[in-house]
Scaffold this motif. Structure first.
Motif, short mmCIF file in Angstrom:
data_model
loop_
_atom_site.label_atom_id
_atom_site.label_comp_id
_atom_site.label_asym_id
_atom_site.label_seq_id
_atom_site.Cartn_x
_atom_site.Cartn_y
_atom_site.Cartn_z
N VAL A 85 -5.53 20.06 -9.50
CA VAL A 85 -6.29 19.80 -8.15
C VAL A 85 -7.07 18.66 -8.18
N GLN A 86 -7.57 18.38 -9.34
CA GLN A 86 -8.49 16.83 -9.33
C GLN A 86 -7.37 15.81 -9.42
N ALA A 87 -6.24 15.94 -10.08
CA ALA A 87 -5.20 14.92 -10.32
C ALA A 87 -4.75 14.41 -9.01
N LEU A 88 -4.44 15.76 -8.08
CA LEU A 88 -3.73 15.56 -6.73
C LEU A 88 -4.87 14.98 -5.70
N ALA A 89 -5.95 15.41 -6.06
CA ALA A 89 -7.19 14.86 -5.01
C ALA A 89 -7.57 13.50 -5.36
N GLU A 90 -7.49 13.22 -6.45
CA GLU A 90 -8.01 11.72 -6.95
C GLU A 90 -6.94 11.14 -7.78
N PRO A 91 -5.82 10.78 -7.31
CA PRO A 91 -4.92 10.05 -8.26
C PRO A 91 -5.34 8.89 -9.10
N GLN A 92 -6.31 8.15 -8.77
CA GLN A 92 -6.83 6.97 -9.49
C GLN A 92 -7.47 7.50 -10.46
N ALA A 93 -7.96 8.61 -10.67
CA ALA A 93 -9.04 9.29 -11.64
C ALA A 93 -8.29 9.66 -12.85
N TRP A 94 -7.09 9.95 -12.86
CA TRP A 94 -6.23 10.60 -13.81
C TRP A 94 -6.48 10.13 -15.44
N SER B 5 0.74 -1.10 -0.05
CA SER B 5 0.06 0.18 0.02
C SER B 5 0.74 1.27 0.08
N LEU B 6 2.05 1.20 0.48
CA LEU B 6 2.81 2.49 0.66
C LEU B 6 3.34 2.62 -0.75
N ILE B 7 4.07 1.68 -1.50
CA ILE B 7 4.57 1.85 -2.64
C ILE B 7 3.46 2.35 -3.76
N GLY B 8 2.02 1.60 -3.50
CA GLY B 8 1.13 1.89 -4.48
C GLY B 8 0.53 3.28 -4.06
N THR B 9 0.58 3.84 -3.02
CA THR B 9 0.07 5.14 -2.72
C THR B 9 1.09 6.20 -3.43
N PHE B 10 2.55 5.85 -3.01
CA PHE B 10 3.76 6.80 -3.93
C PHE B 10 3.54 6.81 -5.28
N HIS C 236 0.44 8.77 -6.60
CA HIS C 236 0.51 10.14 -6.41
C HIS C 236 1.56 10.53 -7.49
N SER C 237 2.61 9.86 -7.80
CA SER C 237 3.62 10.14 -8.90
C SER C 237 2.98 10.38 -10.17
N LEU C 238 2.32 9.28 -10.65
CA LEU C 238 1.76 9.44 -11.98
C LEU C 238 0.37 10.35 -12.08
N ALA C 239 -0.15 10.68 -10.72
CA ALA C 239 -0.96 11.74 -10.69
C ALA C 239 -0.23 13.13 -10.93
#
Length: 314
Positions: free
Chosen positions: A268-277, A187-192, A195-198
């Motif tokens: 802002v949307q990319a940072l708030a919802e990284p899975q939706a980019w 989960s830590l790697i997935g979150t990072f 966030h990087s992709l977003a």
């Protein structure tokens, strides 16, 4: 693969980076150093106050219920299952670090694009660069790409590195001081990575929406004789005032506001919802205003190229 055609472009980018190393290298390093120092100071000075506040809440459960929206978060922090019940905390820690870098980057990119063509004319170095076998079209396009995409990559990389440092410090501090169970490595790697992709996707969308304004700054840099800033901001402001006064309309304001609003909204949307980019890209590419803005940016860039070729003396 033959890389020879790209060698002049690579050398041009190296030149831009060398001439702007104070802007695109030292500035993010200073921002990173300041943020890292503030994180260490906050960790040291906030330790006592945090423990006192949590001890007070443990002794008075009624105060915990009065926190309303923050009650669940504080309760999870006290019980030790913060990251399992609130995984968005990890993403929020990364976003908090990205914000000052992005705000600084917005200012730095505008300053660079305003001065990139004007400075060559001011110090007469344009005469030397014109003696080289490099077309002015390539020069202008490379400077535009460097100011909008390549140079900001250094800022985004610094933001990710400091964000990762912040994340590790946060995890270590909360686990050591409060006994909170650490999240699993996946989960830590997935979150990072998410966030990087977003962050990269959000800035790319931002730059494409903002491209007409980036190109306008370069046009002002190629045209101005004394102050590119006054040309870039004074002429549009005067035109907007005259339009409102004479025509009672705000079409010019809307022409500037739409790409500005859409660019910031997408970031802002990319940072708030990284899975939706990925969905945000589909929405962006399906918007006619986006393509119209690219056409306008192409026209303005052609104007900057013409000025670079024909009106390069102050």
């Amino acid at each position: 693969m033959n890389l020879t055609p790209w060698r002049p472009v690579w050398m041009q980018c190296q030149r831009e980076f060398w001439e702007s190393r104070g802007t695109f290298l030292r500035t993010p390093l200073w921002v990173a150093a300041v943020i890292a120092a503030l994180l260490v100071m906050a960790m040291i000075t906030g330790n006592i106050e945090l423990n006192m506040a949590l001890n007070e809440l443990r002794g008075a459960p009624d105060k915990l219920r009065q926190l309303e929206d923050g009650a669940d978060l504080v309760g999870a922090l006290m019980s030790g299952d913060l990251f399992s019940s609130h995984p968005q905390v990890l993403r929020a820690a990364l976003v908090a670090i990205a914000i000052p870098f992005i705000l600084t980057l917005l200012l730095v990119s505008q300053v660079y694009l305003l001065g990139c063509l004007y400075s060559d004319r001011r110090d007469k170095s344009i005469l030397f660069w014109k003696s080289l076998p490099v077309s002015e079209t390539r020069v202008v396009l490379t400077k535009l790409a460097f100011g909008a995409l390549i140079g900001p990559g250094v800022f985004l990389g610094a933001s990710l590195l400091v964000g990762l440092l912040h994340l590790l410090m946060l995890l270590g501090y909360i686990s050591w001081q409060l006994g909170v169970v650490l999240p699993d490595m996946g989960s830590l790697i997935g979150t990072f990575l998410g966030h990087s992709l977003a962050l990269v996707s959000g800035w790319l969308q931002f730059s494409l929406w903002f491209l007409p304004l980036w190109a306008w700054l370069m046009l002002a840099s190629a045209y101005a004789k004394k102050s590119p800033f006054l040309v870039a901001f004074g002429i549009p402001a005067a035109a907007m005032v005259l339009e409102l006064w004479l025509l009672r309309s705000v079409q010019l304001w809307n022409a500037v506001w739409v790409p500005t609003h859409r660019s910031f909204e997408g970031l802002v949307q990319a940072l708030a919802e990284p899975q939706a980019w990925p969905g945000q890209w589909g929405q962006t590419l399906g918007t006619p205003a986006f393509w119209f803005g690219l056409v306008v940016a192409a026209g303005i860039t052609l104007g900057a190229i013409w000025l670079r070729n024909n009106r390069y003396e102050l």
